[in-house]
Design a protein around this motif. Sequence first.
Motif, PDB file in Angstrom:
ATOM      1  N   ALA A 326       0.821  -1.205   0.000  1.00 25.61           N
ATOM      2  CA  ALA A 326       0.000   0.000   0.000  1.00 25.61           C
ATOM      3  C   ALA A 326       0.858   1.260   0.000  1.00 25.61           C
ATOM      4  CB  ALA A 326      -0.938   0.004   1.211  1.00 25.61           C
ATOM      5  N   GLU A 327       2.039   1.159   0.593  1.00 29.99           N
ATOM      6  CA  GLU A 327       2.960   2.295   0.635  1.00 29.99           C
ATOM      7  C   GLU A 327       3.759   2.436  -0.652  1.00 29.99           C
ATOM      8  OE1 GLU A 327       5.344   1.344   3.967  1.00 29.99           O
ATOM      9  OE2 GLU A 327       3.747   1.684   5.451  1.00 29.99           O
ATOM     10  N   GLY A 328       3.653   1.446  -1.543  1.00 34.61           N
ATOM     11  CA  GLY A 328       4.376   1.507  -2.799  1.00 34.61           C
ATOM     12  C   GLY A 328       5.682   0.758  -2.799  1.00 34.61           C
ATOM     13  N   LEU A 368     -16.961  -0.834   1.217  1.00 32.90           N
ATOM     14  CA  LEU A 368     -16.229  -1.995   1.704  1.00 32.90           C
ATOM     15  C   LEU A 368     -15.478  -1.618   2.969  1.00 32.90           C
ATOM     16  CD1 LEU A 368     -15.076  -4.900   1.244  1.00 32.90           C
ATOM     17  CD2 LEU A 368     -13.231  -3.808  -0.061  1.00 32.90           C
ATOM     18  N   ASN A 369     -15.591  -2.454   4.003  1.00 25.09           N
ATOM     19  CA  ASN A 369     -14.890  -2.178   5.246  1.00 25.09           C
ATOM     20  C   ASN A 369     -13.374  -2.288   5.039  1.00 25.09           C
ATOM     21  OD1 ASN A 369     -13.528  -3.522   7.818  1.00 25.09           O
ATOM     22  ND2 ASN A 369     -15.189  -2.199   8.503  1.00 25.09           N
ATOM     23  N   PRO A 370     -12.599  -1.273   5.443  1.00 22.27           N
ATOM     24  CA  PRO A 370     -11.142  -1.294   5.235  1.00 22.27           C
ATOM     25  C   PRO A 370     -10.438  -2.474   5.915  1.00 22.27           C
ATOM     26  CG  PRO A 370     -11.877   0.937   5.747  1.00 22.27           C
ATOM     27  CD  PRO A 370     -13.050   0.028   5.976  1.00 22.27           C
ATOM     28  N   ASP A 371     -10.939  -2.895   7.089  1.00 23.89           N
ATOM     29  CA  ASP A 371     -10.319  -4.028   7.777  1.00 23.89           C
ATOM     30  C   ASP A 371     -10.509  -5.327   6.995  1.00 23.89           C
ATOM     31  OD1 ASP A 371      -9.472  -2.416   9.871  1.00 23.89           O
ATOM     32  OD2 ASP A 371     -11.308  -2.719  11.020  1.00 23.89           O
ATOM     33  N   VAL A 372     -11.690  -5.474   6.404  1.00 25.34           N
ATOM     34  CA  VAL A 372     -11.949  -6.648   5.573  1.00 25.34           C
ATOM     35  C   VAL A 372     -11.049  -6.613   4.335  1.00 25.34           C
ATOM     36  CG1 VAL A 372     -13.684  -7.846   4.172  1.00 25.34           C
ATOM     37  CG2 VAL A 372     -14.324  -6.891   6.400  1.00 25.34           C
ATOM     38  N   ALA A 373     -10.930  -5.428   3.725  1.00 26.29           N
ATOM     39  CA  ALA A 373     -10.075  -5.282   2.546  1.00 26.29           C
ATOM     40  C   ALA A 373      -8.622  -5.619   2.881  1.00 26.29           C
ATOM     41  CB  ALA A 373     -10.174  -3.860   2.004  1.00 26.29           C
ATOM     42  N   ARG A 374      -8.132  -5.135   4.024  1.00 24.76           N
ATOM     43  CA  ARG A 374      -6.744  -5.392   4.420  1.00 24.76           C
ATOM     44  C   ARG A 374      -6.527  -6.884   4.661  1.00 24.76           C
ATOM     45  NH1 ARG A 374      -3.580  -5.896   9.062  1.00 24.76           N
ATOM     46  NH2 ARG A 374      -1.473  -4.974   8.915  1.00 24.76           N
ATOM     47  N   ARG A 400      -6.331   0.579  -8.518  1.00 24.11           N
ATOM     48  CA  ARG A 400      -5.496  -0.171  -9.451  1.00 24.11           C
ATOM     49  C   ARG A 400      -4.651  -1.192  -8.673  1.00 24.11           C
ATOM     50  NH1 ARG A 400      -8.521   3.464 -11.718  1.00 24.11           N
ATOM     51  NH2 ARG A 400      -7.724   4.669 -13.489  1.00 24.11           N
ATOM     52  N   PRO A 401      -4.246  -2.283  -9.305  1.00 19.55           N
ATOM     53  CA  PRO A 401      -3.628  -3.387  -8.562  1.00 19.55           C
ATOM     54  C   PRO A 401      -2.129  -3.297  -8.341  1.00 19.55           C
ATOM     55  CG  PRO A 401      -4.001  -4.053 -10.828  1.00 19.55           C
ATOM     56  CD  PRO A 401      -4.564  -2.669 -10.695  1.00 19.55           C
ATOM     57  N   TYR A 402      -1.502  -2.170  -8.650  1.00 15.26           N
ATOM     58  CA  TYR A 402      -0.067  -2.138  -8.443  1.00 15.26           C
ATOM     59  C   TYR A 402       0.293  -1.368  -7.177  1.00 15.26           C
ATOM     60  CZ  TYR A 402      -1.102   1.788 -11.639  1.00 15.26           C
ATOM     61  OH  TYR A 402      -1.669   2.868 -12.272  1.00 15.26           O
ATOM     62  N   PRO A 403       1.503  -1.590  -6.642  1.00 16.14           N
ATOM     63  CA  PRO A 403       1.888  -1.009  -5.349  1.00 16.14           C
ATOM     64  C   PRO A 403       1.676   0.502  -5.280  1.00 16.14           C
ATOM     65  CG  PRO A 403       3.528  -2.607  -6.031  1.00 16.14           C
ATOM     66  CD  PRO A 403       2.579  -2.438  -7.196  1.00 16.14           C
ATOM     67  N   GLY A 404       1.084   0.933  -4.178  1.00 17.12           N
ATOM     68  CA  GLY A 404       0.852   2.349  -3.947  1.00 17.12           C
ATOM     69  C   GLY A 404      -0.397   2.895  -4.602  1.00 17.12           C
ATOM     70  N   ALA A 405      -1.004   2.112  -5.496  1.00 22.59           N
ATOM     71  CA  ALA A 405      -2.171   2.608  -6.231  1.00 22.59           C
ATOM     72  C   ALA A 405      -3.490   2.127  -5.643  1.00 22.59           C
ATOM     73  CB  ALA A 405      -2.086   2.180  -7.697  1.00 22.59           C
ATOM     74  N   ASN A 406      -3.453   1.019  -4.890  1.00 26.17           N
ATOM     75  CA  ASN A 406      -4.663   0.482  -4.282  1.00 26.17           C
ATOM     76  C   ASN A 406      -4.757   0.993  -2.846  1.00 26.17           C
ATOM     77  OD1 ASN A 406      -6.978  -0.992  -3.778  1.00 26.17           O
ATOM     78  ND2 ASN A 406      -5.890  -2.920  -3.443  1.00 26.17           N
ATOM     79  N   VAL A 407      -5.484   2.071  -2.660  1.00 29.70           N
ATOM     80  CA  VAL A 407      -5.556   2.728  -1.353  1.00 29.70           C
ATOM     81  C   VAL A 407      -6.843   2.302  -0.651  1.00 29.70           C
ATOM     82  CG1 VAL A 407      -5.612   4.925  -0.115  1.00 29.70           C
ATOM     83  CG2 VAL A 407      -4.196   4.676  -2.171  1.00 29.70           C
ATOM     84  N   VAL A 411     -12.131   4.735  -3.292  1.00 32.56           N
ATOM     85  CA  VAL A 411     -12.667   4.042  -4.467  1.00 32.56           C
ATOM     86  C   VAL A 411     -11.765   4.248  -5.683  1.00 32.56           C
ATOM     87  CG1 VAL A 411     -15.044   4.054  -3.664  1.00 32.56           C
ATOM     88  CG2 VAL A 411     -14.192   6.012  -4.979  1.00 32.56           C
ATOM     89  N   GLY A 412     -10.545   4.735  -5.430  1.00 32.49           N
ATOM     90  CA  GLY A 412      -9.564   4.814  -6.494  1.00 32.49           C
ATOM     91  C   GLY A 412      -9.611   6.085  -7.310  1.00 32.49           C
ATOM     92  N   TRP A 413      -9.005   5.993  -8.500  1.00 34.34           N
ATOM     93  CA  TRP A 413      -8.959   7.117  -9.429  1.00 34.34           C
ATOM     94  C   TRP A 413     -10.118   7.052 -10.410  1.00 34.34           C
ATOM     95  CZ3 TRP A 413      -3.544   4.961  -9.833  1.00 34.34           C
ATOM     96  CH2 TRP A 413      -2.666   5.630  -8.986  1.00 34.34           C
ATOM     97  N   PRO A 414     -10.565   8.196 -10.917  1.00 33.13           N
ATOM     98  CA  PRO A 414     -11.568   8.181 -11.987  1.00 33.13           C
ATOM     99  C   PRO A 414     -11.021   7.477 -13.225  1.00 33.13           C
ATOM    100  CG  PRO A 414     -11.337  10.375 -11.044  1.00 33.13           C
ATOM    101  CD  PRO A 414     -10.204   9.556 -10.503  1.00 33.13           C
ATOM    102  N   LEU A 415     -11.887   6.854 -13.984  1.00 36.08           N
ATOM    103  CA  LEU A 415     -11.471   6.261 -15.248  1.00 36.08           C
ATOM    104  C   LEU A 415     -11.077   7.377 -16.222  1.00 36.08           C
ATOM    105  CD1 LEU A 415     -14.155   3.467 -15.775  1.00 36.08           C
ATOM    106  CD2 LEU A 415     -11.760   3.168 -15.134  1.00 36.08           C
ATOM    107  N   PRO A 416     -10.134   7.121 -17.102  1.00 38.98           N
ATOM    108  CA  PRO A 416      -9.760   8.133 -18.097  1.00 38.98           C
ATOM    109  C   PRO A 416     -10.980   8.590 -18.894  1.00 38.98           C
ATOM    110  CG  PRO A 416      -8.196   6.320 -18.127  1.00 38.98           C
ATOM    111  CD  PRO A 416      -9.321   5.896 -17.229  1.00 38.98           C
TER     112      PRO A 416
END
Length: 613
Positions: A326-328, A368-374, A400-407, A411-416
Amino acid sequence: MAMSLTDEQPDLSIIENRPASVAHLFVSRVEQSGGDRAFGRPVGEQVEWLTWKQVDQRVRAIAAGLVSLGVEPEDRVAIESSTRLEWALVDLGIMLAGAATTTIYPTTTTDDVLHILSDSGSKVLIAEDDSQLAKFREVAPDAGEVVKVVTIDGAADGDQVITLEQLEEAGAALLAEQPDVLEQRIAGIRPEHLATLIYTSGTTGRPKGVRLPHSAWTYEAAAVDSVGLLGKDDLQFLWLPLAHVFGKVLLTLPLQIGFPTAIDGRVDKIVENLPIVKPTWMGAAPRIFEKVYGRITTMMADEGGVKAKLFGWASDVGGQAADKRAEGSSAGGLLGVKRGVADKLVLHKIRERFGGNVRFFISGSAALNPDVARWFDAMGLPILEGYGLTETSGATCVNRPYPGANVTGTVGWPLPGTEMKVAEDGEILVKGPGVMQGYRNLDEATADSLVDGWFRTGDIGEQLPTGHIRITDRKKDLFKTSNGKYVAPSTIESMFKGICPYASQLVIEGDGRKFVSALITLDEEGIKGWAEQNGMADADYRTIVTSQECRDMVQGYVDQLNGKLNRWEQIKRFIILPRDLTVEEGEITPSLKLKRKVVATKYKDELDELYVD
């Protein structure tokens, strides 16, 4: 909205050069991947697959069959069925006929079936079986413009009702007479033409018909494709309701990208199907992840001894590695060694329960509960939480599934191609190709929701410095206690599900009241294990959840929750209901969203008693 701290470089040409319609998208996929696996269904211990060419043959027969029934371009064809292979085939047939799909959940009440059929002006109804046919027959005299019903599993009546097989036979006959009839239909489809009329399951009031054109679906598929989230070698397991916008997105992605999809909407078969399908990814609602998390953690706790300690150690190590991602960064050094041992002894066994090939899950429809996600990330099963509404074609943001991008917790970044901004009152606004054309027959509601091209989502949130979007709560759900303090119920409800492994639903109450109270329901399967450990192995559900022992156990978890909340948010009193909330009773939507006002009204007397001194 600018993105930051990301290596993502979307291929915008995919979006800019996308096909004119879903029909064009499908035709292109068949040309590119004709002999490859397309759609299948689990049968016994294997998946029975259709290739894209085989799908094309059936879809064209269905499309031509609809044309033979008099279905014209942009006419509505309603589908009232559970998630199954035939749903996908019929929907694609509707697309190739140039018509538009109207969605109806199989759990929809007869009154709402009547409303949707009449409001949509649907000309044909595809009914799954005799139980769905019975609903139609009950409302048939008032069902608007329906001229023919096609049943998948039900019985034909020789008049108004025909079988899907008969529809395909009629289509084959028309194609023999007019081989180019579908090419003419497809050539006439424009991006702005209506593709889907999705009736919001709605947590309040009558379902509203959301008008989504072909351009919305081709954009959704192209935007996901442009960020490289999925590839042709992926394999999807699709069980979500296809009447829901999230399910429709997941049905469109394979047309764009070309990966195979196994379809089976039987929720009770998900766990059984996963090792058979062996998917690389799957979309789901948070409730599914909560149930799995609760079941596995309580099962291991009940084991006790060395097994429980080993599971706890492995989960902790996996969680530390997840935090690094999560920290990248990555889990190197001693942590890397420990993570390898934990994986060999414990974590890989959890992944095997999901087929062993899952790269990630995508969660949507609710918070989604953050503890469940973790916890899932710790197991090596990252969950990418996303966000969207029916009115924005389902996918607006996604992690997104790469390090530092899945926070976690966002709910992530907007789609392009999608713009988002936060209004002065905190409401999230969305603009882009995925935004609806409007509500059918509801001009005033459309004008209220669409302002200068911006859709008012009704959700409160914020943008983080990294560009990630965090949703706080539904604007309409925020309430003030009598002390003037704001409470965001959805946030508290999600927190509780990560704390109490037996929780099914938590409904927060307190609008205008002097303190916050709650209605609690427990997971019927999960609580049985607890009961066996506490001398109630033979007791029924009602007896278990109304016992003092169960109340004391739940009180302990409520106390843990309260320790994480501000004083005015804390739950002072609660009721454990003698049964869980259900779709059938109208208390949650088919997409598993809580109908808060419905539940609060139904249990008003019980809640009022909590405030009697």
